[in-house]
Design a protein around this motif. Structure first.
Motif, short mmCIF file in Angstrom:
data_model
loop_
_atom_site.label_atom_id
_atom_site.label_comp_id
_atom_site.label_asym_id
_atom_site.label_seq_id
_atom_site.Cartn_x
_atom_site.Cartn_y
_atom_site.Cartn_z
N GLY A 329 49.32 -1.23 43.54
CA GLY A 329 50.74 -1.45 43.78
C GLY A 329 51.23 -0.95 45.12
O GLY A 329 52.37 -1.25 45.52
N GLN A 330 50.43 -0.18 45.84
CA GLN A 330 50.83 0.32 47.15
C GLN A 330 50.63 -0.77 48.20
O GLN A 330 49.57 -1.42 48.26
N THR A 331 51.65 -0.97 49.03
CA THR A 331 51.57 -1.97 50.09
C THR A 331 50.85 -1.38 51.30
O THR A 331 51.27 -0.35 51.85
N LEU A 364 44.52 7.68 54.89
CA LEU A 364 45.30 6.67 54.16
C LEU A 364 45.96 7.28 52.92
O LEU A 364 47.12 6.99 52.62
N ASP A 365 45.24 8.13 52.20
CA ASP A 365 45.80 8.75 51.01
C ASP A 365 46.97 9.66 51.37
O ASP A 365 47.99 9.70 50.66
N ASN A 366 46.84 10.38 52.49
CA ASN A 366 47.95 11.22 52.95
C ASN A 366 49.17 10.36 53.28
O ASN A 366 50.31 10.69 52.93
N ALA A 367 48.93 9.24 53.99
CA ALA A 367 50.04 8.37 54.38
C ALA A 367 50.76 7.83 53.14
O ALA A 367 52.00 7.78 53.09
N GLY A 373 56.01 5.51 48.25
CA GLY A 373 55.97 4.11 47.87
C GLY A 373 56.27 3.13 48.97
O GLY A 373 56.15 1.92 48.76
N LYS A 374 56.67 3.57 50.14
CA LYS A 374 56.98 2.65 51.23
C LYS A 374 55.67 2.11 51.83
O LYS A 374 54.62 2.74 51.74
#
Length: 468
Positions: A329-331, A364-367, A373-374
């Motif tokens: 679900g993450q863009t 990427l996980d940190n971001a 959710g953005k």
């Protein structure tokens, strides 16, 4: 063997070798000169007899002997002995020798003589006489002598060279000792500083006599090493203290939940809730322990990691796909620049696929974690012809000014993370993996809010020569 002893031995050996070559050259030159000189004297003696020959083949007079053990013979064209300065001699000029002299006209020779340390020298030559012989044969004059003075001077020269070289080598050893002590004096000065009692104190540094010479450069390198070691020790102390605190927190929480459950929970539902909280804290503890172990492994890895040719886009897309599976679900917006796509060959770099993928996943996980959710964007493009740039941009809380470098320390997090969970290991791990690949990682505040993680990785020589 100490360096000063090696210097002395090498210095003395080199000088001794040069002296030996010079001595051998002079001695051999003198030996050839002595041999030539005695042969020339004997030849002159032999030619004097030409003035004493008569038409009847007899000698009118006697030859003056001015050389030690000088003996002369004269043979007529009929090979009869017409003159001998002595009745007996240690050289016997037989007929074969006389025929050889008549063929060669001039013969220089030497022979061993009993009772003499060195050989005697001789010269034999022919004379036509005042009246030609009917059969065309010539007179033969032979002169032998012992070059006592020449051999004596040769012996004196040899003794002089032996004694002189021995004295010279002794002086060279003494000079080499003084020279080595003077040359190594700056090193001895540094060694004394290292062995001093204050060496173990924090902030100790070497003080060379001349900072600009080789010893000074070595001392500066040693001081730089001390600085890095002190920084490493301080980081390790901080890491251990922070790790102990981070490990103690979930352990204390787990203990509290279990004690509460044992003391107060009497029904099954309450026990399950207490155990669920304990399991949740154990999961955090497990994640923290795994992160610490992974960081410890990276610290043990050196520049000789298992490097293979890697396709850049394959690594990037693999990390993006893994994130999509973990964060459903993450863009995630992935962009590849024209400079990458228009390359005639795929962009490759040398490295370890697992480590690079781990670094990208951590970033990427940190971001995603700090973006609430953005959307998060991932872009790849050419920085220069020799480097590739990877950017990960989020729309999260951003960085506080002055914390850009501090958050790369292990177990250190930004002061504005609030209640967002984390241990402060992912960024440290990513930075060290990028450094192992000779790249750089930096964090920048993104215009409009959020953070940009920028990775610069070098390409093999010639890989980006056709950048458009």
């Amino acid at each position: 063997m100490q360096i000063k002893h090696k210097i002395i031995l090498w210095f003395a050996s080199l000088v001794a070798f040069i002296l030996l070559l010079f001595s051998v050259y002079v001695y051999s030159t003198y030996t050839r000169f002595r041999q030539r000189a005695i042969e020339d004297r004997l030849e002159r003696k032999a030619r004097v007899t030409e003035q004493l020959l008569t038409l009847q083949g007899t000698v009118a007079g006697s030859v003056i002997t001015s050389m030690p053990e000088q003996v002369e013979w004269v043979y007529s064209p009929t090979d009869s002995l017409i003159y001998a300065s002595q009745s007996t001699n240690d050289f016997r000029p037989d007929q074969a020798f006389r025929e050889r002299v008549r063929r060669q006209r001039l013969v220089r020779f030497s022979y061993e003589s009993p009772g003499h340390l060195h050989p005697k020298d001789g010269v034999a030559l022919t004379y036509p006489g005042q009246a030609p012989s009917p059969d065309g044969r010539d007179f033969v004059a032979i002169v032998t002598a012992y070059d006592q003075d020449g051999y004596q001077r040769q012996q004196e020269l040899r003794d002089l060279f032996i004694l002189g070289n021995a004295v010279a080598i002794g002086l060279v050893l003494l000079a080499g000792y003084v020279f080595s002590r003077q040359a190594l004096k700056p090193l001895i000065h540094l060694i004394n500083q290292i062995n001093a009692p204050e060496t173990g104190r924090p902030g100790f540094r070497l003080r060379p006599d001349n900072p600009k010479d080789e010893v000074g450069v070595m001392a500066q390198a040693f001081n730089d090493l001390l600085t890095r070691q002190e920084r490493l020790v301080e980081n390790q102390r901080s890491f251990i203290a922070q790790a102990s605190h981070e490990l103690r927190t979930p352990l204390t929480t787990i203990k509290g939940w279990l004690e509460t459950s044992l003391t107060y929970d009497s029904d099954t539902d309450s026990l399950k809730r207490g155990m669920a909280q304990a399991v949740s804290e154990l999961d955090k503890l497990t994640a923290l322990s795994n992160g610490l172990l992974q960081l410890a492994r990276i610290d043990d890895v050196d520049a000789r990691i298992d490097r293979q040719p890697l396709e850049l886009l394959e690594i990037v897309l693999d990390a993006a796909d893994t994130l999509g599976q973990q964060r459903a679900g993450q863009t995630l917006l992935v962009q590849v620049s024209d400079g990458i796509l228009q390359q005639p060959d795929s962009i490759t770099l040398s490295g370890n696929a697992y480590l690079l993928r781990t670094a990208l996943l951590n970033l990427l996980d940190n971001a995603v974690k700090y973006s609430d959710g953005k959307p998060v964007s991932l872009s790849v493009d050419m920085d220069t012809e020799e480097r590739v740039r990877i950017r990960i941009e989020d729309q999260g809380i951003g960085l506080k000014t002055g914390e850009e470098d501090q958050i790369f320390l292990p177990l250190v997090r930004g002061t504005n993370v609030a209640s967002i969970e984390g241990f402060g290991i992912g960024l440290t791990l990513a930075q060290r993996i990028v450094a192992l690949h000779h790249g750089t990682l930096r964090l920048l505040n993104r215009p409009g809010g959020g953070t940009t993680a920028e990775i610069i990785l070098p390409l093999p020589i010639g890989a980006g020569s056709n950048v458009i």
